[in-house]
Design a protein around this motif. Sequence first.
Motif, PDB file in Angstrom:
ATOM      1  N   ALA A 291       5.441  51.141  49.799  1.00 57.68           N
ATOM      2  CA  ALA A 291       6.264  51.337  48.604  1.00 57.68           C
ATOM      3  C   ALA A 291       6.794  50.009  48.085  1.00 57.68           C
ATOM      4  O   ALA A 291       6.785  49.744  46.873  1.00 57.68           O
ATOM      5  N   ASN A 292       7.244  49.139  48.997  1.00 60.97           N
ATOM      6  CA  ASN A 292       7.775  47.843  48.568  1.00 60.97           C
ATOM      7  C   ASN A 292       6.687  46.966  47.967  1.00 60.97           C
ATOM      8  O   ASN A 292       6.907  46.289  46.947  1.00 60.97           O
ATOM      9  N   ALA A 293       5.497  46.973  48.562  1.00 58.42           N
ATOM     10  CA  ALA A 293       4.403  46.158  48.029  1.00 58.42           C
ATOM     11  C   ALA A 293       4.018  46.606  46.622  1.00 58.42           C
ATOM     12  O   ALA A 293       3.811  45.769  45.723  1.00 58.42           O
ATOM     13  N   MET A 342      -3.219  41.139  46.979  1.00 56.36           N
ATOM     14  CA  MET A 342      -3.033  40.226  48.097  1.00 56.36           C
ATOM     15  C   MET A 342      -2.090  39.090  47.730  1.00 56.36           C
ATOM     16  O   MET A 342      -1.262  38.663  48.536  1.00 56.36           O
ATOM     17  N   GLU A 343      -2.204  38.596  46.490  1.00 55.07           N
ATOM     18  CA  GLU A 343      -1.327  37.510  46.062  1.00 55.07           C
ATOM     19  C   GLU A 343       0.121  37.980  45.961  1.00 55.07           C
ATOM     20  O   GLU A 343       1.053  37.254  46.314  1.00 55.07           O
ATOM     21  N   VAL A 344       0.323  39.201  45.509  1.00 54.92           N
ATOM     22  CA  VAL A 344       1.676  39.754  45.469  1.00 54.92           C
ATOM     23  C   VAL A 344       2.261  39.798  46.878  1.00 54.92           C
ATOM     24  O   VAL A 344       3.424  39.433  47.092  1.00 54.92           O
ATOM     25  N   MET A 345       1.462  40.215  47.851  1.00 50.65           N
ATOM     26  CA  MET A 345       1.970  40.307  49.218  1.00 50.65           C
ATOM     27  C   MET A 345       2.175  38.937  49.851  1.00 50.65           C
ATOM     28  O   MET A 345       2.951  38.792  50.793  1.00 50.65           O
ATOM     29  N   ARG A 346       1.479  37.914  49.341  1.00 52.22           N
ATOM     30  CA  ARG A 346       1.767  36.555  49.813  1.00 52.22           C
ATOM     31  C   ARG A 346       3.132  36.105  49.331  1.00 52.22           C
ATOM     32  O   ARG A 346       3.911  35.506  50.065  1.00 52.22           O
ATOM     33  N   ARG A 347       3.430  36.407  48.074  1.00 57.87           N
ATOM     34  CA  ARG A 347       4.704  35.974  47.507  1.00 57.87           C
ATOM     35  C   ARG A 347       5.873  36.842  47.960  1.00 57.87           C
ATOM     36  O   ARG A 347       7.006  36.348  48.072  1.00 57.87           O
ATOM     37  N   ARG A 348       5.609  38.115  48.173  1.00 58.30           N
ATOM     38  CA  ARG A 348       6.680  39.043  48.545  1.00 58.30           C
ATOM     39  C   ARG A 348       6.252  39.838  49.792  1.00 58.30           C
ATOM     40  O   ARG A 348       6.045  41.042  49.742  1.00 58.30           O
ATOM     41  N   PRO A 349       6.136  39.185  50.940  1.00 62.55           N
ATOM     42  CA  PRO A 349       5.658  39.877  52.139  1.00 62.55           C
ATOM     43  C   PRO A 349       6.643  40.947  52.599  1.00 62.55           C
ATOM     44  O   PRO A 349       7.858  40.723  52.617  1.00 62.55           O
ATOM     45  N   VAL A 350       6.125  42.106  52.973  1.00 67.27           N
ATOM     46  CA  VAL A 350       7.015  43.154  53.476  1.00 67.27           C
ATOM     47  C   VAL A 350       7.554  42.773  54.853  1.00 67.27           C
ATOM     48  O   VAL A 350       8.599  43.288  55.275  1.00 67.27           O
ATOM     49  N   ALA A 351       6.852  41.881  55.567  1.00 69.14           N
ATOM     50  CA  ALA A 351       7.333  41.371  56.849  1.00 69.14           C
ATOM     51  C   ALA A 351       7.513  39.857  56.719  1.00 69.14           C
ATOM     52  O   ALA A 351       6.641  39.081  57.131  1.00 69.14           O
ATOM     53  N   PRO A 352       8.636  39.398  56.134  1.00 69.54           N
ATOM     54  CA  PRO A 352       8.811  37.966  55.884  1.00 69.54           C
ATOM     55  C   PRO A 352       9.195  37.177  57.124  1.00 69.54           C
ATOM     56  O   PRO A 352       9.253  35.949  57.078  1.00 69.54           O
ATOM     57  N   LEU A 353       9.481  37.852  58.209  1.00 67.18           N
ATOM     58  CA  LEU A 353       9.713  37.176  59.486  1.00 67.18           C
ATOM     59  C   LEU A 353       9.134  38.020  60.609  1.00 67.18           C
ATOM     60  O   LEU A 353       9.158  39.245  60.562  1.00 67.18           O
ATOM     61  N   ILE A 354       8.580  37.349  61.617  1.00 67.28           N
ATOM     62  CA  ILE A 354       7.955  38.021  62.753  1.00 67.28           C
ATOM     63  C   ILE A 354       8.592  37.469  64.012  1.00 67.28           C
ATOM     64  O   ILE A 354       8.438  36.286  64.336  1.00 67.28           O
TER      65      ILE A 354
END
Length: 485
Positions: A291-293, A342-354
């Motif tokens: 949903a966030n992506a 894919m580019e959207v998920m690079r800029r706005r990753p749903v998991a920005p920290l691991i």
Amino acid sequence: MQPARSEFISAEYDSPAATLANLPGPAGLPLIGNMRDFSQAPPHTVLENWAAQYGPIYRFTLGRKRIVVIGVHDLTQQILRARPGQFLRQRKLSDAIEETGFHGVFTAEGDDWRRQRRLVMQGLTPTVVNAASSRLATATARLAGQWAQAADSGAVININNDLKRYSMDAVLWLSLGIDLNATEHPDQPLQTAVDRWFGIIGRRLRLPFNYWRYFSLAVDKQAARAIVLLREAAHQAIDETRARRAQWVDNPTNILEALLLEAEREGSAFTTDHVFGNAVTMLTAGEDTTANAISWLLYYCSIQPALTEQLRASIDAALGPAPGPLDAAMIKRLPQLQAVCMEVMRRRPVAPLIGLSTASAVTVGGLSMATGQQLVLLPRVANRATPAELDSLPLTMPELDAEARMAANASTNQFAFGGGPRLCPGRYLALAEMMHVAVMALQNYDFELAIPPAQIREVFTFTMGPESMPMRLRRRNPDQSPASV
């Protein structure tokens, strides 16, 4: 005899120090370290801002614990590929999830993880997801109908909430065989329970003391009620699926059926508890993330009209102006749209920290770390997606050949779905959902943010998403009826 120290070498960036004590990083306060810094902003933005200040390898402290942060692309790749042998999921996250009563592939390690991963992947292969296109098309048509009503009324809607309900419907249908239809019947208790589960996990990860093991606050009692509801839903799905065993025993059609079939096999190490844990994992893991992506994709389309028109032209050229329900073959004809996703998920990753910890002593980029050292990977820093880039640089259609761009995305991974052996098993389903909604939305509606883009804030619970995404919708073809979308 001590095991040999593993070494991970970077061609991009060497650690500024060989030991944790000499690493740069923000100064902390006595006893609490940098804990107070995380009360002012989402944790991922705090860590990303420190990376801009101290470099892509630095340290910070929580209480007396020193935590290493790494935002170097090739080191991030190597570390993710070395799981689960050399690096483990951070114990605090696994404990927070398992304390809610759910143990599945997400929290498992070692041989237990390998068994569960193999089984879960059987229900999430591209073939299985492709076969479920008709179910995704039905869920997408329901969403289109809701958005048609919003467009006709001129109402401002929070599309992120709509997309959470859509994703809940999709993941329940494909993983557990449940047609909840939260899209057309909002405020479902199960939807609320999943949202609260995400909230309690994110909250507990940020707290230094596990007080809930000793006493409960109002928020914990509310979370406990949500957990009971999730447990009841999972057990009901298991019981109903078992009752229909004769219908699917020769050809499982969803993840739950595949899990139950394996648990029944003679000598199987897969238990009913594993079935239950993974049923709830599918229930919770597939909602917020997708949903966030999709929300961020529509956000960029709303603020960049040129991107919207380019995408529409590519969709019309590949599928025609009124393609009807999307299937796997049609998705393959849309490599440009996939590349933009894919580019959207690079800029706005749903998991920005691991968050991870070392399973044994290692050297990473010249930095020595002992067994049990906690570290945090920053995918957005590793992918060089700076805060200034998020909105100021246009998100354009790929200039390279689309197939080459998709191959590049696959090879570098960009960490949209993690990486290495623990690459997200639901990635095919997530991309299929994104493509279904994107085609429906772009071909039928114009999207306009109801607030200035600067007011769209990133928030982090268990995943990263927009705090809200209020939009107005307009039909591209005012004469079009919801049923024809």
